[in-house]
Write a protein that holds these residues in place. Structure first.
Motif, PDB file in Angstrom:
ATOM      1  N   LEU A   1       0.946  -1.182  -0.028  1.00 18.05           N
ATOM      2  CA  LEU A   1      -0.100   0.036   0.190  1.00 18.05           C
ATOM      3  C   LEU A   1       0.785   1.208  -0.070  1.00 18.05           C
ATOM      4  O   LEU A   1       1.912   1.291   0.691  1.00 18.05           O
ATOM      5  N   ARG A   2       0.423   2.252  -0.773  1.00 13.19           N
ATOM      6  CA  ARG A   2       1.348   3.431  -0.861  1.00 13.19           C
ATOM      7  C   ARG A   2       0.365   4.687  -0.565  1.00 13.19           C
ATOM      8  O   ARG A   2      -0.613   4.695  -0.949  1.00 13.19           O
ATOM      9  N   ASN A   3       1.035   5.578  -0.199  1.00 22.72           N
ATOM     10  CA  ASN A   3       0.204   7.041  -0.133  1.00 22.72           C
ATOM     11  C   ASN A   3      -0.815   6.934   0.720  1.00 22.72           C
ATOM     12  O   ASN A   3      -1.978   7.311   0.403  1.00 22.72           O
ATOM     13  N   ILE A   4      -0.798   6.123   1.821  1.00 17.78           N
ATOM     14  CA  ILE A   4      -1.942   5.980   2.523  1.00 17.78           C
ATOM     15  C   ILE A   4      -2.131   7.116   3.626  1.00 17.78           C
ATOM     16  O   ILE A   4      -1.291   7.337   4.322  1.00 17.78           O
ATOM     17  N   TYR A   5      -3.375   7.757   3.778  1.00 15.74           N
ATOM     18  CA  TYR A   5      -3.640   8.803   4.414  1.00 15.74           C
ATOM     19  C   TYR A   5      -4.867   8.574   5.251  1.00 15.74           C
ATOM     20  O   TYR A   5      -5.876   8.379   4.568  1.00 15.74           O
ATOM     21  N   VAL A   6      -4.911   8.454   6.403  1.00 19.50           N
ATOM     22  CA  VAL A   6      -6.009   8.125   7.459  1.00 19.50           C
ATOM     23  C   VAL A   6      -6.361   9.209   8.409  1.00 19.50           C
ATOM     24  O   VAL A   6      -5.338   9.831   8.804  1.00 19.50           O
ATOM     25  N   CYS A   7      -7.560   9.658   8.279  1.00 15.55           N
ATOM     26  CA  CYS A   7      -8.079  10.587   9.346  1.00 15.55           C
ATOM     27  C   CYS A   7      -8.821   9.617  10.226  1.00 15.55           C
ATOM     28  O   CYS A   7      -9.822   8.740   9.801  1.00 15.55           O
ATOM     29  N   LEU A   8      -8.906   9.981  11.239  1.00 16.57           N
ATOM     30  CA  LEU A   8      -9.552   9.324  12.340  1.00 16.57           C
ATOM     31  C   LEU A   8     -10.731  10.343  13.141  1.00 16.57           C
ATOM     32  O   LEU A   8     -10.453  11.442  13.446  1.00 16.57           O
ATOM     33  N   LEU A   9     -11.903   9.707  13.557  1.00 15.56           N
ATOM     34  CA  LEU A   9     -12.938  10.388  14.330  1.00 15.56           C
ATOM     35  C   LEU A   9     -13.182   9.504  15.468  1.00 15.56           C
ATOM     36  O   LEU A   9     -13.772   8.270  15.190  1.00 15.56           O
ATOM     37  N   GLY A  10     -13.044  10.002  16.528  1.00 21.08           N
ATOM     38  CA  GLY A  10     -13.204   9.232  17.740  1.00 21.08           C
ATOM     39  C   GLY A  10     -13.858   9.850  18.835  1.00 21.08           C
ATOM     40  O   GLY A  10     -13.788  11.301  18.981  1.00 21.08           O
ATOM     41  N   GLY A  11     -14.172   9.425  20.070  1.00 16.31           N
ATOM     42  CA  GLY A  11     -14.611   9.954  21.254  1.00 16.31           C
ATOM     43  C   GLY A  11     -14.075   9.242  22.458  1.00 16.31           C
ATOM     44  O   GLY A  11     -13.865   8.024  22.528  1.00 16.31           O
ATOM     45  N   THR A  12     -13.700   9.823  23.395  1.00 15.08           N
ATOM     46  CA  THR A  12     -13.461   9.179  24.805  1.00 15.08           C
ATOM     47  C   THR A  12     -13.754   9.975  26.041  1.00 15.08           C
ATOM     48  O   THR A  12     -14.428  11.133  25.762  1.00 15.08           O
ATOM     49  N   THR A  13     -13.368   9.613  27.315  1.00 10.72           N
ATOM     50  CA  THR A  13     -13.617  10.404  28.293  1.00 10.72           C
ATOM     51  C   THR A  13     -12.348  11.115  28.639  1.00 10.72           C
ATOM     52  O   THR A  13     -11.114  10.698  28.124  1.00 10.72           O
ATOM     53  N   GLU A  14     -12.318  12.199  29.464  1.00  3.37           N
ATOM     54  CA  GLU A  14     -11.222  12.929  29.784  1.00  3.37           C
ATOM     55  C   GLU A  14     -10.199  12.225  31.239  1.00  3.37           C
ATOM     56  O   GLU A  14      -9.016  12.702  31.052  1.00  3.37           O
ATOM     57  N   ASP A  15     -10.884  11.313  31.585  1.00  4.74           N
ATOM     58  CA  ASP A  15     -10.084  10.690  32.778  1.00  4.74           C
ATOM     59  C   ASP A  15      -8.749  10.161  32.404  1.00  4.74           C
ATOM     60  O   ASP A  15      -7.611  10.395  33.273  1.00  4.74           O
ATOM     61  N   TRP A  16      -8.711   9.345  31.212  1.00  2.00           N
ATOM     62  CA  TRP A  16      -7.403   8.638  31.061  1.00  2.00           C
ATOM     63  C   TRP A  16      -6.276   9.710  30.538  1.00  2.00           C
ATOM     64  O   TRP A  16      -5.139   9.231  30.498  1.00  2.00           O
TER      65      TRP A  16
ATOM     66  N   ALA B   1      -7.064  23.660   9.795  1.00  2.00           N
ATOM     67  CA  ALA B   1      -7.796  24.609   8.899  1.00  2.00           C
ATOM     68  C   ALA B   1      -7.696  24.090   7.679  1.00  2.00           C
ATOM     69  O   ALA B   1      -8.973  24.153   7.057  1.00  2.00           O
ATOM     70  N   LEU B   2      -6.779  23.626   6.848  1.00  2.40           N
ATOM     71  CA  LEU B   2      -6.769  23.250   5.487  1.00  2.40           C
ATOM     72  C   LEU B   2      -7.663  21.713   5.412  1.00  2.40           C
ATOM     73  O   LEU B   2      -8.318  21.646   4.408  1.00  2.40           O
ATOM     74  N   LYS B   3      -7.640  21.058   6.458  1.00  5.61           N
ATOM     75  CA  LYS B   3      -8.447  19.649   6.603  1.00  5.61           C
ATOM     76  C   LYS B   3     -10.042  20.236   6.417  1.00  5.61           C
ATOM     77  O   LYS B   3     -10.872  19.748   5.720  1.00  5.61           O
TER      78      LYS B   3
END
Length: 230
Positions: A1-16, A114-116
């Motif tokens: 695989l070449r030029n892989i670009y991954v964006c993640l959308l996630g949620g969590t709590t603040e405690d950790w 900002a660009l994203k």
């Protein structure tokens, strides 16, 4: 695989977050994420959360329609490019200099957010070129993310690995042990001075308690932690 670009959308709590290593902040890992923090930490006690199925279907249909014709390349319009350049080279340095150290790392990377944002908004509108008004909106959105993330980033109780090693060693000893034994067991990994400093910090944060046994200083796990800094 070449030029892989991954964006993640996630949620969590603040405690950790308060157990994250300092390098996560100093190195910019956390600041490289656009953080969205709720305005209130009030928990909503609802066993089956209400979902507006009609609204959900509308959003899914609109996104599906927008994503059917994604341009292979999103170009940066000339007016948008000039606005981003002015913002990054003239306005951001002043904003960054007025921030706490941890937030400076965020603002040094904010142009990427900002660009994203601009590319996403342009794609969803079905265009292939970022226009000035989209650039303005993306700048405002990225700065807003910084404003809402600042209280969290500045108040984190970041812990180096030595703190976890000290706590782990004491737990394995049954929850209490002489300070000299603690230093002896960890000195092949850390200087004695750092072990003592970590112990004092954990006493201050009330993770540990101190006492005497047979004339020796003993540290033990605190029964209750009265102070929570996060």
């Amino acid at each position: 695989l070449r030029n892989i670009y991954v964006c993640l959308l996630g949620g969590t709590t603040e405690d950790w977050l308060k157990r994250m290593p300092e390098d996560t902040l100093a190195g910019g890992f956390l600041q490289a994420r656009a953080l969205v923090i709720p305005a209130s930490d009030k928990k909503h006690w609802r066993f089956l959360p209400y979902i507006d199925l009609d609204e959900r279907a509308r959003i899914v249909n609109e996104l599906a329609g927008a994503l059917q014709d994604v341009p292979p390349v999103v170009k940066l319009g000339e007016k948008a490019r000039r606005r981003f350049t002015e913002w990054y080279e003239k306005e951001l340095p002043q904003t960054c200099n007025g921030q706490e150290e941890r937030m400076q790392a965020y603002f040094q990377r904010i142009h990427v957010h900002a660009l994203k944002f601009a590319a996403i908004m342009t794609t969803l509108e079905g265009h292939g070129e970022i226009q000035l008004e989209v650039a303005q909106a993306a700048i405002a959105l990225s700065e807003w993310c910084g404003q809402v993330a600042a209280p969290l980033l500045n108040e984190l109780e970041v812990r180096e690995p030595i703190y976890d090693d000290v706590m782990s060693r004491i737990r394995r000893a049954g929850g209490r042990m002489p300070t000299r034994d603690l230093v002896r067991m960890l000195r092949n990994k850390y200087p004695a001075r750092l072990i003592q400093e970590a112990k004092e910090q954990l006493l201050y944060s009330q993770d540990l308690e101190k006492g005497l046994s047979g004339g020796l200083e003993v540290v033990k796990l605190a029964k209750t932690k009265k102070r929570d800094v996060c």
